[in-house]
Design a protein around this motif. Structure first.
Motif, PDB file in Angstrom:
ATOM      1  N   ASP A  40      39.743  25.882  44.080  1.00 41.30           N
ATOM      2  CA  ASP A  40      39.115  27.197  43.974  1.00 41.30           C
ATOM      3  C   ASP A  40      39.429  28.007  45.226  1.00 41.30           C
ATOM      4  O   ASP A  40      39.396  27.477  46.343  1.00 41.30           O
ATOM      5  CB  ASP A  40      37.599  27.077  43.812  1.00 41.30           C
TER       6      ASP A  40
ATOM      7  N   ASP B 219      42.931  31.846  41.258  1.00 43.21           N
ATOM      8  CA  ASP B 219      42.994  30.718  42.201  1.00 43.21           C
ATOM      9  C   ASP B 219      44.408  30.434  42.686  1.00 43.21           C
ATOM     10  O   ASP B 219      44.661  29.391  43.293  1.00 43.21           O
ATOM     11  CB  ASP B 219      42.394  29.446  41.594  1.00 43.21           C
TER      12      ASP B 219
ATOM     13  N   ILE C 138      38.940  28.377  50.594  1.00 40.67           N
ATOM     14  CA  ILE C 138      39.525  27.465  49.619  1.00 40.67           C
ATOM     15  C   ILE C 138      38.713  26.187  49.592  1.00 40.67           C
ATOM     16  O   ILE C 138      38.396  25.621  50.641  1.00 40.67           O
ATOM     17  CB  ILE C 138      40.992  27.157  49.962  1.00 40.67           C
TER      18      ILE C 138
ATOM     19  N   GLU D 112      36.552  36.890  43.820  1.00 44.30           N
ATOM     20  CA  GLU D 112      37.691  36.090  43.393  1.00 44.30           C
ATOM     21  C   GLU D 112      39.012  36.773  43.691  1.00 44.30           C
ATOM     22  O   GLU D 112      40.046  36.115  43.787  1.00 44.30           O
ATOM     23  CB  GLU D 112      37.591  35.782  41.902  1.00 44.30           C
TER      24      GLU D 112
ATOM     25  N   TRP E 179      38.822  32.112  46.979  1.00 49.95           N
ATOM     26  CA  TRP E 179      38.243  33.449  46.865  1.00 49.95           C
ATOM     27  C   TRP E 179      38.359  34.163  48.201  1.00 49.95           C
ATOM     28  O   TRP E 179      38.550  33.553  49.250  1.00 49.95           O
ATOM     29  CB  TRP E 179      36.798  33.405  46.365  1.00 49.95           C
TER      30      TRP E 179
END
Length: 268
Positions: free
Chosen positions: A217, A67, A250, A229, A219
């Motif tokens: 978070d 992240d 995001i 990820e 990815w």
């Protein structure tokens, strides 16, 4: 007296309720303002992703790791940062023996007689043929057109291969060093940080740009529509390499709290 007490109690209840609503609205506005600021900051930095640094299969100008979002580009100040070719030792043998040309973690490069743009603390790419590594500069010594650039012994920096790790051997004809700009977004506790440099230990040296981060978070979205990820150029899937990245998603949850409110209010 009884009527007066009833009226005063009603007024107090209305006042407390109004104050709570006011503070709740103010908290919502603060959250919305923080969200807009984060979005604008990310949008501005993302627009500079890959300037003069096109992603390859194994090295991306955009990287997501745990992240942590890292954005790479070549700076223009105002002209593009110059690639400095290697000054190889005497001889014709190539590739060179293991290690650098000015110590195990150092290379001699040509300044071309112009002011040298690398300083201690800078990040640069060390490229040999088509293989890219990053280096964190910890020393620069200039003698004539020869700049001896030393760097930390890290084998990885921000998830990228670094220095002369992984058996990298210098090529006397196709090796150069070029300054890079890295922008890193990462969360630490309830704060979101933005870093434009690294500490001597290789960790991002950031400043908080927002507080109240409940979750953060990130990815990768790939050209074939898949998501992950992070990119992985080492598996058998040819569609999730760094040069297949289409963008980054995001999701952040922000929260706010005020003493007048019994519980915090949050927004996404």
């Amino acid at each position: 007296l009884v009527l007066g007490v009833i009226v005063v109690s009603a007024m107090l209840g209305f006042t407390v309720s109004s104050m709570k609503n006011l503070e709740r609205n103010r908290t919502h506005e603060e959250i919305a303002r923080s969200a807009r600021f984060i979005g604008m900051s990310l949008e501005r930095d993302m627009q500079e992703t890959g300037v003069s640094l096109e992603s390859t299969v194994a090295f991306g100008s955009l990287s997501v790791r745990a992240d942590t979002v890292t954005i790479c580009r070549v700076p223009f100040e105002p002209n593009e940062a110059r690639p400095h070719p290697l000054i190889p030792p005497a001889g014709t043998v190539t590739p060179l023996p293991a290690g650098g040309t000015c110590g195990a973690t150092g290379v001699n490069v040509d300044t071309n007689g112009e002011p040298f743009d690398l300083e201690v603390g800078d990040i640069a790419r060390l490229q040999v043929n088509n293989t890219r590594h990053v280096i964190l500069v910890n020393g620069v010594t200039i003698s004539g057109n020869d700049a001896a650039v030393s760097f930390t012994a890290d084998s990885t920096l921000m998830g990228y291969p670094a220095g002369l790790s992984q058996g990298m051997l210098l090529d006397r004809f196709n090796t150069f060093v070029q300054k890079l700009d890295l922008t890193v977004y990462y969360s630490d506790g309830t704060a979101l940080y933005r870093a434009g440099s690294l500490k001597p230990n290789g960790e991002p040296d950031g400043e908080p740009i927002s507080y109240g981060i409940e979750s953060w978070d990130a990815w990768i979205v790939f050209a074939d529509g898949s998501e992950a990820e992070n990119a992985n150029p080492y598996d058998t899937d040819g569609g999730n390499d760094y040069d297949d990245q289409l963008g980054v998603k995001i999701q952040a949850e922000l929260s706010g709290d005020h003493p007048l409110l019994r519980d915090g209010t949050s927004g996404v």
